[in-house]
Design a protein around this motif. Structure first.
Motif, mmCIF file in Angstrom:
data_model
loop_
_atom_site.group_PDB
_atom_site.id
_atom_site.type_symbol
_atom_site.label_atom_id
_atom_site.label_comp_id
_atom_site.label_asym_id
_atom_site.label_seq_id
_atom_site.Cartn_x
_atom_site.Cartn_y
_atom_site.Cartn_z
ATOM 1 N N UNK A 1 -46.558 -29.150 -28.161
ATOM 2 C CA UNK A 1 -46.784 -28.340 -26.960
ATOM 3 C C UNK A 1 -46.972 -26.884 -27.364
ATOM 4 N N UNK A 2 -47.994 -26.197 -26.823
ATOM 5 C CA UNK A 2 -48.324 -24.846 -27.216
ATOM 6 C C UNK A 2 -47.855 -23.848 -26.173
ATOM 7 N N UNK A 3 -47.852 -22.566 -26.584
ATOM 8 C CA UNK A 3 -47.637 -21.494 -25.623
ATOM 9 C C UNK A 3 -46.234 -21.364 -25.099
ATOM 10 N N UNK A 4 -45.241 -21.477 -25.980
ATOM 11 C CA UNK A 4 -43.869 -21.371 -25.511
ATOM 12 C C UNK A 4 -43.291 -19.970 -25.694
ATOM 13 N N UNK A 5 -44.170 -18.992 -25.953
ATOM 14 C CA UNK A 5 -43.681 -17.629 -26.072
ATOM 15 C C UNK A 5 -42.996 -17.157 -24.812
ATOM 16 N N UNK A 6 -43.581 -17.489 -23.661
ATOM 17 C CA UNK A 6 -42.986 -17.094 -22.387
ATOM 18 C C UNK A 6 -41.642 -17.782 -22.189
ATOM 19 N N UNK A 7 -41.567 -19.063 -22.559
ATOM 20 C CA UNK A 7 -40.304 -19.778 -22.433
ATOM 21 C C UNK A 7 -39.241 -19.169 -23.331
ATOM 22 N N UNK A 8 -39.652 -18.673 -24.502
ATOM 23 C CA UNK A 8 -38.699 -18.053 -25.417
ATOM 24 C C UNK A 8 -38.020 -16.844 -24.783
ATOM 25 N N UNK A 9 -38.709 -16.205 -23.823
ATOM 26 C CA UNK A 9 -38.092 -15.068 -23.137
ATOM 27 C C UNK A 9 -36.848 -15.483 -22.355
ATOM 28 N N UNK A 10 -36.763 -16.777 -22.018
ATOM 29 C CA UNK A 10 -35.615 -17.268 -21.269
ATOM 30 C C UNK A 10 -34.373 -17.446 -22.132
ATOM 31 N N UNK A 11 -34.523 -17.310 -23.451
ATOM 32 C CA UNK A 11 -33.381 -17.543 -24.332
ATOM 33 C C UNK A 11 -32.207 -16.641 -23.977
ATOM 34 N N UNK A 12 -32.514 -15.421 -23.543
ATOM 35 C CA UNK A 12 -31.444 -14.482 -23.195
ATOM 36 C C UNK A 12 -30.595 -14.981 -22.036
ATOM 37 N N UNK A 13 -31.160 -15.856 -21.207
ATOM 38 C CA UNK A 13 -30.401 -16.383 -20.078
ATOM 39 C C UNK A 13 -29.281 -17.316 -20.528
ATOM 40 N N UNK A 14 -29.409 -17.826 -21.736
ATOM 41 C CA UNK A 14 -28.415 -18.786 -22.206
ATOM 42 C C UNK A 14 -27.108 -18.113 -22.610
ATOM 43 N N UNK A 15 -27.214 -16.864 -23.064
ATOM 44 C CA UNK A 15 -26.009 -16.159 -23.482
ATOM 45 C C UNK A 15 -25.394 -16.798 -24.720
ATOM 46 N N UNK A 26 -32.926 -23.595 -16.582
ATOM 47 C CA UNK A 26 -34.137 -22.899 -17.012
ATOM 48 C C UNK A 26 -35.355 -23.798 -16.858
ATOM 49 N N UNK A 27 -35.238 -25.031 -17.339
ATOM 50 C CA UNK A 27 -36.374 -25.949 -17.260
ATOM 51 C C UNK A 27 -36.699 -26.305 -15.813
ATOM 52 N N UNK A 47 -39.687 -26.909 -27.438
ATOM 53 C CA UNK A 47 -38.828 -26.289 -26.433
ATOM 54 C C UNK A 47 -37.493 -25.880 -27.041
ATOM 55 N N UNK A 48 -36.932 -26.755 -27.893
ATOM 56 C CA UNK A 48 -35.677 -26.411 -28.547
ATOM 57 C C UNK A 48 -35.805 -25.163 -29.397
ATOM 58 N N UNK A 49 -36.948 -25.038 -30.095
ATOM 59 C CA UNK A 49 -37.179 -23.847 -30.900
ATOM 60 C C UNK A 49 -37.338 -22.602 -30.058
ATOM 61 N N UNK A 50 -38.048 -22.726 -28.933
ATOM 62 C CA UNK A 50 -38.274 -21.580 -28.051
ATOM 63 C C UNK A 50 -36.965 -21.074 -27.448
ATOM 64 N N UNK A 51 -36.083 -22.005 -27.079
ATOM 65 C CA UNK A 51 -34.820 -21.623 -26.454
ATOM 66 C C UNK A 51 -33.687 -21.422 -27.457
ATOM 67 N N UNK A 52 -33.898 -21.874 -28.671
ATOM 68 C CA UNK A 52 -32.860 -21.716 -29.683
ATOM 69 C C UNK A 52 -31.655 -22.594 -29.449
ATOM 70 N N UNK A 53 -31.883 -23.848 -29.009
ATOM 71 C CA UNK A 53 -30.787 -24.774 -28.740
ATOM 72 C C UNK A 53 -30.955 -26.021 -29.594
ATOM 73 N N UNK A 54 -29.868 -26.737 -29.752
ATOM 74 C CA UNK A 54 -29.896 -27.937 -30.573
ATOM 75 C C UNK A 54 -30.618 -29.072 -29.866
#
Length: 231
Positions: A1-15, A26-27, A47-54
């Protein structure tokens, strides 16, 4: 899946205490806003890479959203954003009418806190002037979330988040978003104006007719869309 730069911006919401529930939230929001259209395969790696989750956290989030009927797991193929059946769309509208009209009915006497509604109406009108019909759809979803929020109930808010996210799945199948959403810009403003004036009963009547008309229109349009070979 391409274009997850915008989704990566949501990583800050995870705390620092990220959980599957927060990832699911978020999803869910991204699905409601049209970032993941119906039929989209969701890549765990991307998606896991964009959000930084396992992967385990992401799989639990997928499981939660599958339970909410937003995603579907296909054996040996992965997880996909669900494509609704016509009966699903009809049921969503019956649920909306029960909940939204009950919220307005129970408001009591004004004045009502309509700032959120006013913002959503203005956003929708601004998007319409720009020819941004996806933006109109998003503003409409926000209008109805703000309407339900007048109840001051976290449980009702949670219920409607899922219901309206499901509804957005139907919107993405329809080929004429302008024809679908434009008629309801004025009707949203009429409901807002009634509530501003403290006319709760009038707002409830306007809302009931709005939802009945929208149900008839969207179920008909959606049924034709999913019957097309391309769908």
């Amino acid at each position: 899946m391409d274009g997850n730069g915008e989704l990566a911006d949501d990583r800050a919401l995870l705390g620092r205490t990220s959980t599957a529930e927060r990832v699911a939230d978020i999803l869910r929001t991204r699905i409601a806003e049209g970032y993941f259209p119906p039929g989209t395969r969701l890549s765990e790696e991307s998606i896991g890479g964009a959000l930084g989750v396992s992967r385990n956290t992401l799989r639990e989030a997928f499981r939660l959203l599958t339970h909410e009927r937003l995603l579907v797991h296909r054996l040996n193929r992965g997880v996909f954003v669900r494509v609704l059946a016509v009966d699903d769309v009809d049921d969503i509208y019956r649920t909306r009418r029960l909940v939204e009209c009950a919220v307005v009915h129970a408001l009591g006497d004004g004045p009502f806190a309509v700032d959120g509604l006013a913002t959503a109406v203005a956003d929708g009108e601004r998007a319409a002037r720009a020819g941004d019909w996806k933006g109109v759809s998003t503003a409409n979803i926000h209008f109805h979330r703000e309407l339900v929020a007048l109840a001051g109930s976290a449980r009702t808010d949670e219920l409607m988040r899922g219901v309206l996210a499901e509804l957005r799945l139907a919107f993405h199948i329809v080929a004429d978003p302008r024809g679908l959403h434009e008629p309801y810009l004025l009707r949203n403003r009429e409901i807002l104006d009634a509530l501003r004036q403290g006319e709760r009963a009038t707002a409830e009547q306007l809302l009931a007719r709005y939802l009945d008309d929208s149900r008839t229109r969207i179920v008909d349009v959606y049924a034709k869309a999913v019957d097309e070979p391309e769908a």
